[in-house]
Design an enzyme around this catalytic site. Structure first.
Site, PDB file in Angstrom:
ATOM      1  N   ASP A   1      -7.317  -2.297   3.915  1.00 47.68           N
ATOM      2  CA  ASP A   1      -6.369  -3.349   3.516  1.00 47.68           C
ATOM      3  C   ASP A   1      -6.710  -4.707   4.124  1.00 47.68           C
ATOM      4  O   ASP A   1      -6.087  -5.707   3.777  1.00 47.68           O
ATOM      5  CB  ASP A   1      -4.945  -2.971   3.956  1.00 47.68           C
ATOM      6  CG  ASP A   1      -4.472  -1.685   3.325  1.00 47.68           C
ATOM      7  OD1 ASP A   1      -4.679  -1.512   2.113  1.00 47.68           O
ATOM      8  OD2 ASP A   1      -3.899  -0.840   4.047  1.00 47.68           O
TER       9      ASP A   1
ATOM     10  N   ASP B   1      -1.880  -0.739   6.351  1.00 41.27           N
ATOM     11  CA  ASP B   1      -2.031  -0.124   7.666  1.00 41.27           C
ATOM     12  C   ASP B   1      -3.450   0.324   7.949  1.00 41.27           C
ATOM     13  O   ASP B   1      -3.754   0.779   9.045  1.00 41.27           O
ATOM     14  CB  ASP B   1      -1.084   1.074   7.810  1.00 41.27           C
ATOM     15  CG  ASP B   1      -1.379   2.160   6.781  1.00 41.27           C
ATOM     16  OD1 ASP B   1      -2.216   1.920   5.888  1.00 41.27           O
ATOM     17  OD2 ASP B   1      -0.763   3.237   6.869  1.00 41.27           O
TER      18      ASP B   1
ATOM     19  N   ASP C   1       0.874  -1.164   0.000  1.00 38.73           N
ATOM     20  CA  ASP C   1       0.000   0.000   0.000  1.00 38.73           C
ATOM     21  C   ASP C   1       0.916   1.221   0.000  1.00 38.73           C
ATOM     22  O   ASP C   1       1.972   1.206   0.626  1.00 38.73           O
ATOM     23  CB  ASP C   1      -0.879  -0.017   1.254  1.00 38.73           C
ATOM     24  CG  ASP C   1      -1.871   1.130   1.263  1.00 38.73           C
ATOM     25  OD1 ASP C   1      -2.285   1.550   0.180  1.00 38.73           O
ATOM     26  OD2 ASP C   1      -2.200   1.613   2.363  1.00 38.73           O
TER      27      ASP C   1
END
Length: 779
Positions: free
Chosen positions: A536, A532, A306
């Site tokens: 996700d 985080d 990410d």
């Protein structure tokens, strides 16, 4: 789904429970006790290490040997007990360290008690507590929603449905789900073991966690041996006893055979390696939630990232405001109003609040909470809807100059937020807020190292793909020019083709992230996912191995196999290397344990057919087991070895173990034939046999020790010297025949064995390597 218990006595929302009420509920056992520890308890570790099939066999054999009075043959228990003690100590040390670091990192939630907000660990919550839940929090227990500000939860882990669920006042909230949008207060009605997720866990408590590749292979070996050792041992015992009528000799010979078949220490050594890996990672501020994940991470060949918090620092700042139809001050005021009303606490919200601008003075009638699916948030006033979010999702009509400004900003690497005023269903762009993030200082070096280690890097982000590409190029990630906007691919794209053609994926929704991971796995890749945020979580659950940044999202941390406590993504290098060290070293030393297993099984069957006794006793093998297996494998298992795993465990192990075992079998059969010709004493033939096994053991040890750096040469040289000295000065201890003084014939036998062992071992490796191993499809 199970019904949440209704509220019998609603707790006052403003005061919450009193201290006395909390005390009463604790006494009644109505506490949110933790359902599952992150690591096994100390009694479990000791029980799992001590009460195994092989250990039971060891101790049964020890009792039989004790009954015979041949106490020297009990030496074999020494390495067994040492393995158990060292293995248990290492695992307990790792457990205590991991539990300590887990306690520090334990999730905490805000509750209202005695009229004040308090932050407490989730296991201190009690029934009827009023708990504040925000985006990213995991619902700690079953409850009823009492206040909601656009509260939405993801219950996919409970129902299998990935759609978000909006929560109105009075709606049930289930433990194990997590908040993906908005916030709200819930009153806990069923805590601890009474909650839905607890009963679900109890229903599947018999299920075992998925084993790593390494442990599956080792368990497969143990399963085969389980069906081999006992019947072969019993047949050998009765064959020997019925032939000679000597019960003691039959017990001692069978004991040597059975103990030889057991790959003592292999399972313990693997556990030690994994536990030591977890301990070392904890020293680097990495929380390991699953020991098996250490190995899985080392096998990852595709790492999905990410953007925010991994490639970048996640410390966002507003760099510029571009007005369209409204003043810059008005845009700031609208953005501040939206953040304050939605009560978001993420990095984007913090960047806007850092402007310290006065919020728009308009009474808020309703709040539109941000979600990763919608990609915007907003407020509703009497006259307008004020919205803020991704331009592609929020704007319906964009002029050429507005689109040019958006394109220019995204190409420059900015995160672009559109501030929109909606009146009577018509949306008008008020302005753009450009937010910058900083690429991590060590990002280039870290990604270059991962790439050189054979990892394919893919970036999956909710941001505009052009922005992500700019950041990826700053971080030196190759191939980032191949990107796709997932908002433009339709409802049923070919995900497998998308992941094959592209490196960067932008405007990705949470469910799409999981689909991308699934497609990579379908293409035969082992996928790791870093993240985080709550967006996700689905992808992290789908991945083979997941890594989360601490402090960003409870749901992400609870899902992850690893949690980076210091937000240092460079720790990926340590994690990868530690996993590779474990796999490579266990693979390296496993062959030493399986050599004696193979030759013991074959020799037992051979001597059952020939009707002769086993060629040596347990006490005679003790120095060999210690000097060629026990001591060297312990040190070799701790060696730095960071090469990518070849994924051929059995082949690598058998390339050493099988040639060595065949050498032992050939030479021991030769000694047995020579014995029948010369009619040697048992002491002579058994000593020759043990000497032979020791020499071949050192040949195998030299092979697995490559490259032979000086410290390894010193270790092997010292162990070989002790081996030779054993046959001079320790013969009485281990029931061996001294090789000095001997007549010239015996001396030539020992010298011949010494000279032939290494060439024979190399020849067997070459023959098997070319003729056999190259044609077998190893799994």
């Amino acid at each position: 789904m199970k019904t949440v218990k209704p509220i019998e006595q609603p707790t006052d929302l403003h005061t919450g429970l009193t201290t006395e009420q909390v005390k009463q509920r604790v006494e009644q056992g109505k506490t949110n006790v933790q359902l599952k520890k992150l690591s096994r308890s100390i009694p479990q570790i000791l029980a799992d290490n001590f009460f195994t099939l092989f250990n039971i066999l060891n101790f049964v054999i020890a009792i039989l040997i004790f009954w015979t009075g041949a106490y020297k043959n009990l030496f074999f228990l020494g390495p067994v007990l040492i393995n158990l003690i060292i293995g248990s100590y290492q695992e307990i040390r790792s457990k205590l360290t991991v539990d300590k670091i887990s306690l520090v990192n334990e999730s905490k939630l805000t509750v209202t008690r005695d009229g004040h907000a308090q932050t407490i660990p989730i296991d201190q919550l009690v029934e009827d507590d009023i708990v504040l839940l925000k985006r990213g929090n995991t619902v700690p227990a079953d409850g009823i929603v009492r206040i909601t500000t656009g509260l939405q939860t993801d219950e996919s882990s409970l129902t299998g449905e990935s759609d978000s669920v909006s929560k109105e006042v009075g709606a049930p909230a289930y433990s194990g789900s997590f908040v993906i949008a908005g916030q709200g207060y819930i009153q806990l009605t069923q805590v601890g073991h009474a909650s839905f997720v607890a009963q679900l866990s109890n229903a599947v408590s018999q299920d075992k966690p998925e084993l790593s590749v390494l442990m599956r292979i080792i368990n497969r070996i143990i399963k085969v041996l389980t069906y081999t050792i006992i019947p072969v041992g019993l047949i050998l015992f009765f064959r020997s006893y019925l032939r000679n009528g000597d019960l003691v000799k039959a017990i001692l010979g069978t004991s040597a055979s059975v103990i030889g078949m057991i790959p003592e220490g292999l399972v313990v050594l693997t556990s030690i390696a994994l536990a030591t890996g977890a301990y070392k990672l904890s020293q680097r501020h990495i929380l390991v939630r699953s020991l098996n994940a250490i190995e899985t991470l080392a096998r990852v060949d595709t790492l999905c990232l990410d953007k925010t918090g991994t490639i970048t620092t996640g410390q966002l700042t507003v760099k510029k405001v571009i007005p369209f139809g409204q003043s810059e001050a008005q845009i700031d005021a609208i953005a501040t109003l939206i953040v304050q009303a939605t009560k978001e606490t993420n990095a984007t919200a913090a960047a806007i609040l850092a402007l310290e601008k006065k919020a728009l003075s308009a009474p808020v009638q309703d709040v539109i909470a941000f979600s990763s699916e919608r990609k915007y948030s907003g407020v509703v006033t009497a006259d307008h809807h004020y919205l803020m979010g991704a331009p592609e999702f929020i704007l319906t009509d964009v002029s050429a100059d507005q689109q040019a400004a958006i394109d220019q900003a995204t190409t420059a690497g900015y995160r672009v937020l559109a501030v929109v005023i909606e009146t009577a269903g018509r949306r008008e762009l008020a302005g753009l807020i450009l937010i910058a993030d900083q690429v991590r200082k060590q990002a280039k070096d870290t990604f270059a190292y991962l790439r050189n280690q054979g990892l394919q890097l893919k970036i999956i982000s909710g941001d505009n793909p052009v922005t992500v590409v700019n950041v990826a190029q700053q971080a030196g990630i190759e191939g980032s020019e191949h990107y796709v906007d997932l908002s433009q691919v339709g409802d049923n794209p070919d995900y497998q083709q998308l992941v094959s053609d592209n490196q960067v994926f932008g405007r990705v929704k949470p469910q799409q992230k999981a689909e991308l991971i699934k497609a990579m796995q379908a293409n035969g890749q082992t996928v790791g996912m870093t993240g985080d945020g709550v967006n996700d979580v689905l992808a992290m659950r789908q991945s083979d191995c997941s890594i989360a940044m601490a402090g960003e999202s409870d749901a992400a941390e609870a899902t992850a196999n690893f949690v980076l406590l210091d937000h240092n993504f460079d720790s990926m290098i340590n994690m990868l290397n530690e996993g590779r060290r474990v796999i490579n070293n266990v693979e390296r030393v496993a062959s030493m344990y399986l050599i004696k297993t193979i030759y013991s099984v074959v020799l037992s069957i051979l001597f059952i057919i020939l009707g002769t006794g086993y060629p040596f006793q347990l006490s005679q093998m003790t120095p060999i087991n210690v000097l060629t297996v026990g001591i060297p494998t312990f040190f070799l298992a701790l060696e730095p070895n960071y090469t990518p795993p070849a994924g051929r465990f059995m082949r690598n192990v058998m390339e050493i173990a099988l040639p060595a075992a065949l050498c032992d079998i050939l030479l021991l059969v030769g000694i047995n034939i020579l014995d029948r010709w010369q009619n040697y004493s048992f002491a002579t033939t058994s000593t020759l046999s043990v000497f032979t096994i020791g020499l071949i053991g050192f040949c195998a040890l030299v092979s697995i020790s490559n490259p032979l750096v000086p410290r390894k040469k010193v270790m092997i040289g010292a162990l070989f010297a002790l081996f030779i000295l054993t046959f001079f000065y320790a013969t009485k201890i281990f029931a061996l025949q001294s090789i000095w003084p001997l007549n010239w014939w015996y001396s030539w036998l020992y010298l011949a064995l010494l000279l032939i062992s290494w060439p024979l071992f190399l020849f067997m490796r070459e023959v098997l390597g070319r003729r056999v191993f190259s044609r077998i499809k190893w799994k």
